[in-house]
Design a protein around this motif. Structure first.
Motif, PDB file in Angstrom:
ATOM      1  N   HIS A  67     -23.067  38.862  40.545  1.00 23.34           N
ATOM      2  CA  HIS A  67     -23.658  37.552  40.861  1.00 23.34           C
ATOM      3  C   HIS A  67     -23.325  37.118  42.292  1.00 23.34           C
ATOM      4  CE1 HIS A  67     -25.008  37.217  36.803  1.00 23.34           C
ATOM      5  NE2 HIS A  67     -23.813  37.006  36.285  1.00 23.34           N
TER       6      HIS A  67
ATOM      7  N   SER B 289     -23.948  33.553  44.726  1.00 20.96           N
ATOM      8  CA  SER B 289     -24.264  32.462  43.795  1.00 20.96           C
ATOM      9  C   SER B 289     -22.978  31.792  43.339  1.00 20.96           C
ATOM     10  CB  SER B 289     -25.019  32.999  42.562  1.00 20.96           C
ATOM     11  OG  SER B 289     -24.113  33.602  41.645  1.00 20.96           O
TER      12      SER B 289
ATOM     13  N   LYS C 171     -21.960  31.755  40.485  1.00 19.60           N
ATOM     14  CA  LYS C 171     -21.432  32.533  39.364  1.00 19.60           C
ATOM     15  C   LYS C 171     -20.736  33.812  39.830  1.00 19.60           C
ATOM     16  CE  LYS C 171     -24.933  30.934  36.033  1.00 19.60           C
ATOM     17  NZ  LYS C 171     -25.571  29.967  36.953  1.00 19.60           N
ATOM     18  N   GLU C 172     -20.557  33.976  41.130  1.00 23.93           N
ATOM     19  CA  GLU C 172     -19.932  35.181  41.659  1.00 23.93           C
ATOM     20  C   GLU C 172     -18.574  35.436  40.997  1.00 23.93           C
ATOM     21  OE1 GLU C 172     -18.421  37.048  45.959  1.00 23.93           O
ATOM     22  OE2 GLU C 172     -19.424  35.099  45.878  1.00 23.93           O
TER      23      GLU C 172
END
Length: 375
Positions: free
Chosen positions: A346, A349, A351-352
């Protein structure tokens, strides 16, 4: 022998994550660069040179043998992220039992830290046998425009290049990456009243429309050369023949030769506009050549596979649509492997993440590769 402590690693990673260092955020780039400068200065036998990368800020060139022209192993990573100011405060580094999170945690602060860990724990006599150079640049996320000349001036003396971007979510490494070029087009026509004397006008928008059709026609899905007119603007109002128009175009490609054909075609169109009286300005703002494995790279891949098997690491190879600084190394004919960092996902973002269980094995793999290439 490395005695790895995950908690200590994460605490060393935290101050690298909790600082805003998006490209051109100079104070953040300086903060991260200074941290790595201090880490290498604390290690015996390493010499750090600061490199001025113009508007992108500072880069670091770290060597064990600064007076030796030939480089046996070049390690490459970037200091910048894609995130805006304020992101680090909004979501500082955190972790649970499986993953760490935060801006740039996988792309690619952990990769840079893995380089430090690997070199810290290599046997001093092994390091002394070879020439190693680490380059950390500040603008990879925007194509390395202000650092590519420096990187390639170093790389042309290197026998091998290892790029420590994060491994793919399935643990895969990267053997090939698409090339990328971005163009800005500016059209200058002749304004006229659209009701009274439209015949006296020369529409920049109409010229742009011809270009859009022609550019779309250059796409070749079979070979992977794709062109995209992503942003357009022009004109002032509906009753005026448009004097100005603009467009932003991106090209992605696997074949550097096919890209050169596209570039030549765009330049021919610029020299011969579709509409008499309209002039076209064409500026290439970003260029990153495609990375394709050579025979020497394939030999390096086999070595990596063998070493990974010894460490019971399952290796897959990926061809990535996005580029990295590996593209700039590979175009020089240097055997280049990318994705040698820990596993993440991810990227770019909120959500990395970084997979915790992959950190130690990937450091050990990097160490084994360095040991073999040094020997």
């Amino acid at each position: 022998m490395m005695k790895f402590n995950l908690a200590e690693y994460l605490e060393e990673l935290r101050p690298l994550i909790n600082v805003d260092c998006g490209t051109y955020t100079l104070e953040g780039i300086e903060c991260v660069a200074s941290q790595f400068e201090q880490k290498f200065q604390a290690m015996t036998g390493w010499y750090v040179k600061r490199v001025d990368c113009a508007k992108a800020g500072v880069g670091l060139e770290i060597r064990n043998k600064p007076d030796t022209e030939q480089i046996d192993i070049m390690l490459v990573g970037h200091l910048d992220t894609v995130f805006a100011k304020g992101t680090a405060a909004q979501r500082p580094m955190s972790y649970d039992n499986e993953k760490a999170y935060g801006p740039g945690v996988a792309d690619m602060k952990s990769g840079l830290l893995n380089i430090v860990y690997a070199l810290r724990h290599l046997e001093p006599d092994l390091i002394d046998k070879c020439s190693i150079c680490v380059c950390m640049n500040p603008d990879e996320e925007v194509g390395s425009a202000d650092s590519v000349a420096w990187l390639q001036s170093v790389a042309k003396h290197a026998k091998h290049a290892l790029v420590v971007e994060a491994a793919r979510a399935d643990g895969g490494l990267v053997k090939a990456r698409k090339g990328r070029a971005c163009y800005q087009l500016n059209f200058h026509g002749v304004a006229a009243h659209a009701g009274n004397e439209p015949q006296n006008g020369r529409s920049a928008i109409t010229e742009l429309a011809h270009w859009i059709v022609a550019i779309n026609g250059m796409t070749n899905f079979d070979s992977g050369t794709t062109l995209n007119v992503g942003v357009v603007s022009g004109g002032t109002n509906s009753n005026t023949v448009a004097e100005y128009a603009d467009a932003a175009v991106e090209v992605r490609f696997w074949s550097n030769e096919e890209y050169q054909q596209v570039d030549a075609a765009l330049k021919r169109m610029q020299a011969n506009p579709f509409i008499d009286g309209v002039s076209v300005a064409l500026e290439r703002e970003v260029y990153k050549p495609a990375m394709m494995p050579s025979e020497r790279t394939e030999s390096l891949m086999k070595l990596v596979e063998t070493l990974a098997q010894e460490l019971e690491i399952d290796i897959k190879w990926h061809s990535a649509g996005g580029g990295s600084d590996a593209n700039h190394m590979a175009i020089l004919g240097i055997p280049t492997i990318d994705g040698l960092g820990a596993i993440g996902g991810h990227f770019h973002s909120d959500k990395e993440y970084l997979l915790l269980e992959s950190i130690e094995p990937r450091i050990r793999l990097l160490m084994r590769i360095l040991q073999q290439l040094a020997a």
